[in-house]
Design an enzyme around this catalytic site. Sequence first.
Site, PDB file in Angstrom:
ATOM      1  N   CYS A 120       0.842  -1.200   0.000  1.00  0.00           N
ATOM      2  CA  CYS A 120       0.000   0.000   0.000  1.00  0.00           C
ATOM      3  C   CYS A 120       0.873   1.244   0.000  1.00  0.00           C
ATOM      4  O   CYS A 120       0.650   2.168  -0.797  1.00  0.00           O
ATOM      5  CB  CYS A 120      -0.932  -0.028   1.219  1.00  0.00           C
ATOM      6  SG  CYS A 120      -2.113   1.345   1.233  1.00  0.00           S
ATOM      7  N   CYS A 121       1.909   1.275   0.864  1.00  0.00           N
ATOM      8  CA  CYS A 121       2.819   2.427   0.883  1.00  0.00           C
ATOM      9  C   CYS A 121       3.522   2.567  -0.467  1.00  0.00           C
ATOM     10  O   CYS A 121       3.790   3.686  -0.919  1.00  0.00           O
ATOM     11  CB  CYS A 121       3.854   2.279   2.000  1.00  0.00           C
ATOM     12  SG  CYS A 121       3.257   2.670   3.648  1.00  0.00           S
ATOM     13  N   CYS A 203      -0.859   8.774   7.092  1.00  0.00           N
ATOM     14  CA  CYS A 203      -2.225   8.472   6.678  1.00  0.00           C
ATOM     15  C   CYS A 203      -3.090   8.218   7.911  1.00  0.00           C
ATOM     16  O   CYS A 203      -2.615   7.667   8.918  1.00  0.00           O
ATOM     17  CB  CYS A 203      -2.234   7.238   5.789  1.00  0.00           C
ATOM     18  SG  CYS A 203      -1.428   7.483   4.196  1.00  0.00           S
ATOM     19  N   CYS A 206      -3.294   4.744   9.600  1.00  0.00           N
ATOM     20  CA  CYS A 206      -2.002   4.193  10.035  1.00  0.00           C
ATOM     21  C   CYS A 206      -1.293   5.093  11.047  1.00  0.00           C
ATOM     22  O   CYS A 206      -0.095   4.953  11.276  1.00  0.00           O
ATOM     23  CB  CYS A 206      -1.109   3.970   8.832  1.00  0.00           C
ATOM     24  SG  CYS A 206      -1.819   2.829   7.636  1.00  0.00           S
ATOM     25  N   CYS A 231       8.322   3.951   5.488  1.00  0.00           N
ATOM     26  CA  CYS A 231       7.361   3.798   4.408  1.00  0.00           C
ATOM     27  C   CYS A 231       7.954   3.513   3.047  1.00  0.00           C
ATOM     28  O   CYS A 231       7.240   3.156   2.135  1.00  0.00           O
ATOM     29  CB  CYS A 231       6.484   5.037   4.302  1.00  0.00           C
ATOM     30  SG  CYS A 231       7.365   6.460   3.664  1.00  0.00           S
TER      31      CYS A 231
HETATM   32 FE1  SF4 Z   1      -1.357   2.819   2.924  1.00  0.00          FE
HETATM   33 FE2  SF4 Z   1      -1.130   3.211   5.559  1.00  0.00          FE
HETATM   34 FE3  SF4 Z   1       1.027   3.393   3.935  1.00  0.00          FE
HETATM   35 FE4  SF4 Z   1      -0.919   5.255   3.890  1.00  0.00          FE
HETATM   36  S1  SF4 Z   1       0.506   4.797   5.591  1.00  0.00           S
HETATM   37  S2  SF4 Z   1       0.083   4.372   2.138  1.00  0.00           S
HETATM   38  S3  SF4 Z   1      -2.780   3.992   4.197  1.00  0.00           S
HETATM   39  S4  SF4 Z   1      -0.201   1.559   4.420  1.00  0.00           S
END
Ligand code: SF4
Length: 239
Positions: A120-121, A203, A206, A231
């Site tokens: 996701c990151c 985010c 998170c 990240c």
């Molecule tokens: Fe995805 Fe969480 Fe990373 Fe944002 S912080 S990109 S929602 S995993």
Amino acid sequence: MSQPATPPTLSDALQAKADASIARLRAAVAEYGLVTYSSSLGAESMVLTDLIWTHVPEIDIFTLDTGRLFEEAFTLMDRLEGRYKRRVRVVYPAASDIETYVRENGANGFYNSLEQRQACCFIRKTVPFRRGIAGFKAWVTGVRHEQSATRSAAQPVEFDAPNGLYKIAPILDWTHEDVWAWIRARKLPYNPLHDRGYPSIGCAPCTRAIEPGEDSRAGRWWWEATANRECGLHPKFKD
Ligand code: SF4
């Protein structure tokens, strides 16, 4: 961290640090020409945005809208743009990447495993970040030495080999107190979540508030082992 009625004046020591940071930014422009600042919209970003848009306005500023930010981030962007009469460049993930991720993992798949979180990151931050820095010769980061053990090794100028350009860290030696003294003295806007126990804001799903005495980044990906909580934007010390 509320704004006092009368902002404190800047100490000579902090003004000297700011002057040194401005000098590093100017040197980066002189050396590399095309320089961009990747703003996380955190407290350090308020300082760097102030230094750049006041003193080195030829540096581009962009931020990533991952699609999962707190609403406060957008309000803050409005306030910054109103104050400086400049526009933050906002870079977005590819819609097709998000659709594929959600189809395969679910909208909140990042809670399920480290791999799904990093995926996701990757699509929401790393890929858009690479687009954000494309065409630039150097990028500016707001990392500070005291933020974490991994960040204590950061250098003022490093070659960011994975991304193929230089990375400039102009406020490495600033302390947490320095950052907030600058914000207060300059009456800068900042994310109100900082007043509610969020020293580091990413985010919304998170990031959580921290307890007194916890590490400042303990609220980021709090369900994971500490060593994993970066990240992917920086190889060693990431946002
Ligand atoms: Fe995805 Fe969480 Fe990373 Fe944002 S912080 S990109 S929602 S995993």
